[in-house]
Design a protein around this motif. Structure first.
Motif, PDB file in Angstrom:
ATOM      1  N   GLY A  60      82.300   0.524 -22.458  1.00  0.00           N
ATOM      2  CA  GLY A  60      82.397   1.272 -23.714  1.00  0.00           C
ATOM      3  C   GLY A  60      81.446   2.448 -23.761  1.00  0.00           C
ATOM      4  O   GLY A  60      81.200   3.011 -24.840  1.00  0.00           O
ATOM      5  N   MET A  61      80.923   2.854 -22.605  1.00  0.00           N
ATOM      6  CA  MET A  61      79.948   3.941 -22.559  1.00  0.00           C
ATOM      7  C   MET A  61      80.608   5.291 -22.844  1.00  0.00           C
ATOM      8  O   MET A  61      81.657   5.612 -22.285  1.00  0.00           O
ATOM      9  CB  MET A  61      79.301   4.006 -21.175  1.00  0.00           C
ATOM     10  CG  MET A  61      78.266   2.946 -20.914  1.00  0.00           C
ATOM     11  SD  MET A  61      76.780   3.155 -21.932  1.00  0.00           S
ATOM     12  CE  MET A  61      76.189   4.755 -21.381  1.00  0.00           C
ATOM     13  N   PRO A  62      79.991   6.107 -23.684  1.00  0.00           N
ATOM     14  CA  PRO A  62      80.463   7.485 -23.823  1.00  0.00           C
ATOM     15  C   PRO A  62      79.873   8.331 -22.704  1.00  0.00           C
ATOM     16  O   PRO A  62      78.811   7.986 -22.162  1.00  0.00           O
ATOM     17  CB  PRO A  62      79.884   7.906 -25.173  1.00  0.00           C
ATOM     18  CG  PRO A  62      78.598   7.136 -25.279  1.00  0.00           C
ATOM     19  CD  PRO A  62      78.870   5.814 -24.590  1.00  0.00           C
ATOM     20  N   PRO A  63      80.506   9.414 -22.310  1.00  0.00           N
ATOM     21  CA  PRO A  63      79.868  10.314 -21.356  1.00  0.00           C
ATOM     22  C   PRO A  63      78.761  11.112 -22.042  1.00  0.00           C
ATOM     23  O   PRO A  63      78.808  11.330 -23.254  1.00  0.00           O
ATOM     24  CB  PRO A  63      81.016  11.230 -20.921  1.00  0.00           C
ATOM     25  CG  PRO A  63      81.953  11.233 -22.079  1.00  0.00           C
ATOM     26  CD  PRO A  63      81.848   9.871 -22.704  1.00  0.00           C
ATOM     27  N   GLY A  64      77.753  11.490 -21.267  1.00  0.00           N
ATOM     28  CA  GLY A  64      76.742  12.403 -21.801  1.00  0.00           C
ATOM     29  C   GLY A  64      75.391  11.822 -22.125  1.00  0.00           C
ATOM     30  O   GLY A  64      74.494  12.547 -22.557  1.00  0.00           O
ATOM     31  N   LEU A  65      75.182  10.509 -21.932  1.00  0.00           N
ATOM     32  CA  LEU A  65      73.877   9.926 -22.234  1.00  0.00           C
ATOM     33  C   LEU A  65      72.956  10.048 -21.021  1.00  0.00           C
ATOM     34  O   LEU A  65      73.371   9.802 -19.890  1.00  0.00           O
ATOM     35  CB  LEU A  65      74.007   8.453 -22.633  1.00  0.00           C
ATOM     36  CG  LEU A  65      74.831   8.123 -23.874  1.00  0.00           C
ATOM     37  CD1 LEU A  65      74.619   6.664 -24.262  1.00  0.00           C
ATOM     38  CD2 LEU A  65      74.490   9.041 -25.033  1.00  0.00           C
TER      39      LEU A  65
END
Length: 351
Positions: free
Chosen positions: A211-216
């Motif tokens: 469930g990770m968003p891109p950009g962290l």
């Protein structure tokens, strides 16, 4: 002594193995998050000793007390303090080795840094310190709830027994947190055999973050894999960390190691969900190499604090394999790092 981590979600653990209590102070928790002590307790119960014959028989209730930062079931935005009292410390177990360095433990290095004799149970270097981490990890999970990020772990291998399949539900119900039903009994037996012989075994713990968003992640010195790796390495007993295909990539060619991209997404995940220190939106895959528990009942050679030759035979309540109890600790450290990265990204993107 460094006991704090985090940029926005700041975590400071306190306490020693045989002190009055252990716990954590968390700063940077957003206000208004529903928080009940029962949720923290569930996570602490996953890591506490005395739950099966495969872990330390030390019988601690590990009851969490929220001292500040919550009112009427919601966070206030002020520092959140959580304490767990030590009720079953047995310092007398260490009386006969109080001036002797235990092989594989931090006694020797702590002595030469701080000039202090070995502390009962390892003091600050004990796995007991991780109680505060797990409590903080529970809070971090609540912070991450709106993001849809999920963090789960399991024991990938114990000794020379490797799991091939992953069933998270099975792992959560299994006493050594094996995720492969086909090899679970073999892992159990490996732990019991070591225990019977006064020995211990190590293994590999795997963490999956979906469930990770891109950009962290914050290049260049606070890359997401660097922050996660540092968090994992801060756990006692962890001697290696890899992401994605990890060390195996050294035997690949670029044509096969690159995760090629199509309009439908990545074709593979050798990078483990992180490129350039920033999340790609794929699952983050991390594996932790865990050394055998250093406290064993066999006679070992060592020296005293006066550097006199000694032999030592360690008694007391110790885990024959620390992998099962490291799983919730590693999950907690991942949650702490991801929560900090998520809050940092929100602050960066704020208009």
């Amino acid at each position: 002594m460094s006991s704090s981590t985090g940029k926005i979600f700041k975590v400071t653990t306190f306490g020693e193995s045989h002190g009055n209590a252990v716990g954590v102070v968390i700063d940077g928790v957003p206000p208004g998050i529903p928080l009940e002590v029962d949720f923290i307790q569930r996570e602490l119960n996953r890591r506490k000793p005395g739950t099966s014959r495969y872990v330390s028989p030390r019988k601690e209730s590990d009851l969490a007390e929220i001292l500040s930062g919550v009112s009427e079931g919601k966070t206030l935005g002020s520092p959140l303090a959580i304490m767990v009292r030590n009720t079953q410390a047995r310092s007398k177990d260490y009386e006969n080795i109080k001036d002797v360095f235990r092989p594989g433990h931090a006694d020797y290095s702590y002595f030469h840094k701080y000039g202090l004799s070995p502390q009962p149970g390892g003091g600050r270097a004990s796995g007991r310190e991780t109680v505060g981490r797990v409590a903080a990890g529970a809070v971090a999970r609540l912070v991450l709830n709106p993001s849809g990020i999920r963090i789960r772990g399991f024991v990938k291998s114990i000794f020379n027994i490797q799991g091939k399949t992953v069933d998270f539900n099975f792992a959560e119900s299994h006493p050594v947190r094996c995720a492969d039903p086909d090899v679970a009994a073999l892992m159990e037996q490996a732990v019991l055999n070591a225990q019977k012989n006064g020995d211990s075994v190590g293994g590999v713990v795997e963490i999956v973050i979906d469930g990770m968003p891109p950009g962290l992640g914050e290049p260049v010195f606070q890359k997401l894999d660097a922050s996660l790796g540092g968090a994992f390495f801060s756990i006692g007993g962890v001697k290696g960390v890899e992401f994605g295909s990890g060390f195996a990539l050294s035997g690949f060619k670029g044509s096969s190691s690159n995760d090629q991209i199509t309009p439908d997404g990545f074709e593979s995940n050798h990078s483990g969900g992180i490129l350039g220190g920033i999340s790609t939106g794929q699952n983050i895959l991390a594996r932790l190499a865990i050394k055998p528990t250093p406290s064993i009942a066999q006679t070992q050679r060592t020296v005293s604090t006066q550097h006199e030759p000694r032999h030592i035979n360690i008694h007391g309540r110790h885990d024959p394999c620390i992998c099962p109890r490291i799983v919730p600790v590693a999950e907690a450290m991942a949650a702490i790092v991801i929560a900090d990265a998520w809050l940092t990204q929100k602050s960066v993107m704020r208009p």
